[in-house]
Design an enzyme around this catalytic site. Structure first.
Site, PDB file in Angstrom:
ATOM      1  N   GLU A 113      17.404   8.568  48.502  1.00  0.00           N
ATOM      2  CA  GLU A 113      16.700   7.642  47.474  1.00  0.00           C
ATOM      3  C   GLU A 113      15.355   8.076  47.050  1.00  0.00           C
ATOM      4  OE1 GLU A 113      15.130   3.411  48.519  1.00  0.00           O
ATOM      5  OE2 GLU A 113      16.616   3.747  49.677  1.00  0.00           O
ATOM      6  N   LYS A 115      11.870   8.311  46.688  1.00  0.00           N
ATOM      7  CA  LYS A 115      10.252   7.518  47.644  1.00  0.00           C
ATOM      8  C   LYS A 115       9.343   7.561  46.398  1.00  0.00           C
ATOM      9  CE  LYS A 115       7.358   8.185  51.209  1.00  0.00           C
ATOM     10  NZ  LYS A 115       5.888   8.300  50.646  1.00  0.00           N
ATOM     11  N   ASP A 117       6.156   6.724  44.797  1.00  0.00           N
ATOM     12  CA  ASP A 117       4.580   6.384  45.066  1.00  0.00           C
ATOM     13  C   ASP A 117       4.042   5.525  44.299  1.00  0.00           C
ATOM     14  OD1 ASP A 117       2.072   7.548  45.804  1.00  0.00           O
ATOM     15  OD2 ASP A 117       1.640   9.236  44.093  1.00  0.00           O
ATOM     16  N   TYR A 229      13.125  -2.079  49.103  1.00  0.00           N
ATOM     17  CA  TYR A 229      13.969  -0.827  49.763  1.00  0.00           C
ATOM     18  C   TYR A 229      14.744  -1.518  51.177  1.00  0.00           C
ATOM     19  CZ  TYR A 229       9.038   0.399  50.278  1.00  0.00           C
ATOM     20  OH  TYR A 229       7.902   0.232  50.885  1.00  0.00           O
ATOM     21  N   LYS A 318       9.100  15.261  52.729  1.00  0.00           N
ATOM     22  CA  LYS A 318       8.310  14.834  51.408  1.00  0.00           C
ATOM     23  C   LYS A 318       8.571  16.522  50.179  1.00  0.00           C
ATOM     24  CE  LYS A 318       5.207  11.959  52.355  1.00  0.00           C
ATOM     25  NZ  LYS A 318       3.533  12.351  52.853  1.00  0.00           N
ATOM     26  N   CYS A 412     -17.013  31.112  19.068  1.00  0.00           N
ATOM     27  CA  CYS A 412     -15.762  31.822  19.635  1.00  0.00           C
ATOM     28  C   CYS A 412     -16.055  33.163  20.132  1.00  0.00           C
ATOM     29  CB  CYS A 412     -15.245  32.029  18.112  1.00  0.00           C
ATOM     30  SG  CYS A 412     -13.815  32.676  18.496  1.00  0.00           S
ATOM     31  N   CYS A 415     -14.085  36.223  18.285  1.00  0.00           N
ATOM     32  CA  CYS A 415     -14.496  36.084  16.622  1.00  0.00           C
ATOM     33  C   CYS A 415     -15.808  36.388  17.151  1.00  0.00           C
ATOM     34  CB  CYS A 415     -13.769  35.781  15.851  1.00  0.00           C
ATOM     35  SG  CYS A 415     -13.524  34.406  15.521  1.00  0.00           S
ATOM     36  N   CYS A 430     -12.391  27.132  16.518  1.00  0.00           N
ATOM     37  CA  CYS A 430     -12.297  28.313  16.039  1.00  0.00           C
ATOM     38  C   CYS A 430     -12.304  28.390  14.378  1.00  0.00           C
ATOM     39  CB  CYS A 430     -12.313  29.741  16.818  1.00  0.00           C
ATOM     40  SG  CYS A 430     -12.503  30.991  15.594  1.00  0.00           S
ATOM     41  N   CYS A 435      -9.579  35.451  13.411  1.00  0.00           N
ATOM     42  CA  CYS A 435      -9.098  35.494  14.960  1.00  0.00           C
ATOM     43  C   CYS A 435      -8.211  35.385  15.328  1.00  0.00           C
ATOM     44  CB  CYS A 435     -10.270  33.665  15.087  1.00  0.00           C
ATOM     45  SG  CYS A 435     -10.023  34.015  16.511  1.00  0.00           S
TER      46      CYS A 435
END
Ligand code: IVH
Length: 671
Positions: A113, A115, A117, A229, A318, A412, A415, A430, A435
């Site tokens: 199943e 895991k 977090d 669980y 993991k 920018c 350009c 920009c 450009c």
């Protein structure tokens, strides 16, 4: 030996420090992967040199000591941690180890199943009523957070007596993980940033921080959720298997991740299940960092028992980490398709989830300031699914003083024009549509997979086409001749041929792809699909007013405004005209009025094994059905593949018919 002793001591010191940061302060400084490496190195050394083992080594302890603000609760049955595995071989070893321990030929079944977090919790129910809720703490004594837990909607306050099924025991301790969904966490972090509070680095911290509030009203405002669980003490209710036990627990009113608990009978199947979960990990609405493998038969679990820290009958496999720690070499700025200037961190290369990451986005100046990211900083970088890697957090304890602050340029970088901020926006842009950076990025978007899907036009080639003055806007692509390609660097006859063909092929497309390819702001693939479905012809979309657009399900004010602005610009209209003149044609969808799909509204969740989601969508549209992004009272069917999200429970609640992959295929073929 002395050297080893001091390495072991240093490792313990470091692990203790990070334990404190992680468990007690909810403020981890290093990635989980890095922590796992430290921990593994320590256990390896302790295994090799048992003389160095001390009873207070972090390898013997679970988590951190409880905080003092909450009263301590002793767990009747210790809340253990899980042994970790990282490779297929670790699963095979786990299987071999426990079979050796059992010493007979008992066939072992496993469950696999996700895991989750989050944070482990224990809920105690006496005579069907929730009496105490506590954190894991050090595994033996946790913190009493009953008042906070009671605010979580998915935690039952009283248990349900099932009509048929096992009765509720007079004492039952149910354990599970409290977590926050990814979107909820993002939302919470946005709010926190707005209040000048530091964002939570991950769902675990967010859940832990929310649960450890002294004022339950604050917890109540946090969108927490829980999956159960396992159990601690349980009177009566003898179950044969973990799986059966989970079914009963669900009947008593707990939330159980049932669709994702799989039973496997061989280590090979277990490996396959774990791989599958890892593949679909980014589709879960919550963060999962691995798979938990458990022996299904409870009598075997009892025989296997536990080691000091973890049971012999379970293993946490993991996944490859999505976060790593590395250093920023320098920060520079990229100019995107819409002219947005994005600060990008160039990193000391680091492998995250099997990919070498060298760059990560810093989003914008505001983000840089909020996170206080500087050049030469050590940072936590995250890469998840197909999302661009991003800098999550600075590891402040690694600051040396040599770090340099970064300020966004006033011109920018491509350009040289002045940059500006639009009203209400945080991004600098920009404003020059010519450009070269914008031209290149627009082209890249135009030819991308979800848009016109022109294969072979990579980054370098696009840059060359622009540099040679052959392409200034996407429509120019359709005027290129075979010889134009041959004139470019490193292009052979064959590739020139393929390119000409790919461009030609792209002329037959769908209206949705075309709208997406135009690169209108806020119009992604999904919105483009909605627009195509609604308007059916480009000219109708071109002429649409904001009001008309707003009346469409899924189109908000920002999108509507952006579309109207786009088509009110003469040069954009001319560009569309040029593209159509070049011969772009839309496959018209035939909409049958009969058939099981015609006129029905579908919502999709999870991934189908038989076809891609985009394909399923096209199939539905072709048969005269509609596809919507969220479940509502007008939804007829939810198509649920692997790893369904929150839409699943939403559909269950609303009584929408839920189809699995096979049932969906059957429906498609029903006259
Ligand atoms: S079973 C004996 N199942 O992972 C321990 N744990 O690293 C039984 N976790 O402490 C735990 N999802 O906080 C189990 N489906 C799951 C889980 C899960 C997340 C957490 C839990 C546990 C930690 C171990």
């Amino acid at each position: 030996m002395e050297k080893i002793r001091s390495e072991v001591e240093a490792l313990r010191e470091e692990i203790r420090y990070h334990n404190q940061q992680y468990h007690a302060l909810d403020d981890p400084e290093i990635s989980d992967a890095e922590y796992d490496r430290l921990f593994q190195r320590l256990t390896e050394l302790e295994k090799q040199f048992p003389g160095l083992v001390t009873p207070d080594s972090p390898s013997r302890r679970i988590g951190a000591e409880p905080r003092e603000a909450f009263s301590p609760v002793r767990h009747r049955v210790p809340m253990l941690s899980l042994g970790n595995g990282f490779r297929d071989q670790d699963i095979k070893d786990f299987d071999a180890r426990l079979k050796r321990f059992l010493g007979d030929d008992s066939p072992v079944e496993y469950t696999v199943e996700p895991k989750i977090d989050g944070v482990a919790l224990e809920l105690v129910y006496e005579n069907g009523r929730l009496t105490v809720g506590s954190t894991r703490g050090d595994g033996y004594v946790g913190e009493d957070i009953t008042r906070n837990i009671k605010t979580i909607l998915t935690v039952p306050l009283t248990l349900t007596k099932p009509k048929n099924g096992r009765p509720v025991p007079d004492l039952v301790e149910v354990r599970g993980e409290v977590y926050m969904e990814k979107e909820a966490l993002e939302e919470l972090n946005r709010t926190r940033l707005g209040q000048n509070l530091p964002p939570f680095a991950n769902p675990r911290n967010a859940a832990a921080g929310s649960l450890r509030q002294l004022d339950p009203r604050i917890t109540a405002k946090r969108p927490l959720n829980m999956f159960c669980y396992g159990v601690g003490q349980i009177n009566g209710a003898p179950f044969d298997t973990y799986h059966e036990m989970m079914i009963s627990i669900q009947q008593w009113g707990f939330r159980v991740n049932r669709p994702h608990i799989r039973i496997c009978s061989t280590p090979g199947e277990v490996i396959e299940c774990c791989r599958h979960l890892e593949e679909i990990r980014s589709q879960f609405p919550y963060e999962i960092d691995g798979a938990v493998i458990k022996v299904n038969q409870l009598n075997l679990q009892a025989r296997l028992g536990e080691k000091s820290r973890s049971p012999r009958w379970a293993l946490a496999y993991k996944f490859r980490p999505t976060r790593e720690t590395t250093r920023i070499i320098k920060i520079d700025v990229q100019v995107g398709r819409t002219g947005a200037l994005t600060p990008v961190a160039h990193l000391e290369p680091v492998e995250i989830g099997g990919v070498t990451v060298k760059r990560a986005t810093l989003h914008n100046q505001d983000e840089i300031e909020k996170k206080d990211v500087r050049e030469l900083d050590t940072v936590l970088v995250q890469r998840a699914g197909d999302v661009i890697p991003e800098v999550v957090q600075v590891v402040l304890s690694k600051r040396t003083g040599a770090e340099r602050k970064f300020v966004m340029p006033t011109h920018c970088p491509v350009c040289g024009g002045d940059v500006a901020k639009r009203e209400g926006e945080v991004v600098l842009r920009c404003p020059n549509p010519n450009c070269p950076a914008q031209v290149k990025e627009s082209l890249k978007h135009f030819v991308s997979k979800g848009a016109m899907d022109i294969d072979g036009l990579g980054d370098k080639l696009t840059a060359q086409l622009i540099k040679e003055g052959l392409v200034r806007e996407p429509a120019d692509l359709y005027e290129l001749q075979f010889d134009d390609f041959l004139g470019l660097d490193k292009i052979a006859d064959k590739s020139a041929d393929n390119l000409t063909e790919a461009i030609e092929k792209s002329k037959r497309t769908t209206l949705g792809r075309f709208i997406y390819a135009l690169g209108i702001r806020h119009v992604g693939e999904h919105v483009a699909g909605i627009l195509a479905d609604h308007f059916r012809e480009l000219k109708h979309l071109e002429g649409a007013t904001e009001k008309e657009l707003l009346a469409i399900d899924g189109i908000g004010p920002q999108i509507a405004e952006s579309i109207v602005t786009y088509f009110s610009d003469r040069s954009n209209k001319e560009h569309c005209g040029r593209l159509l003149k070049a011969g772009i044609r839309f496959e018209t969808m035939v909409h049958p009025v009969t058939g099981a799909v015609a006129g029905k509204t579908f919502v999709m969740t999870g991934s189908l094994s038989s076809m891609k989601r985009s394909e399923a969508k096209e199939q539905i549209l072709r048969r005269g059905g509609r596809v919507s992004s969220s479940v509502s009272s007008s939804t007829d069917y939810l198509v649920a593949g692997e790893g369904p999200g929150s839409k699943f429970s939403e559909a269950e609640k609303k009584g929408v018919v839920i189809l699995n992959g096979d049932e969906f295929l059957e429906l498609l073929n029903t006259e």
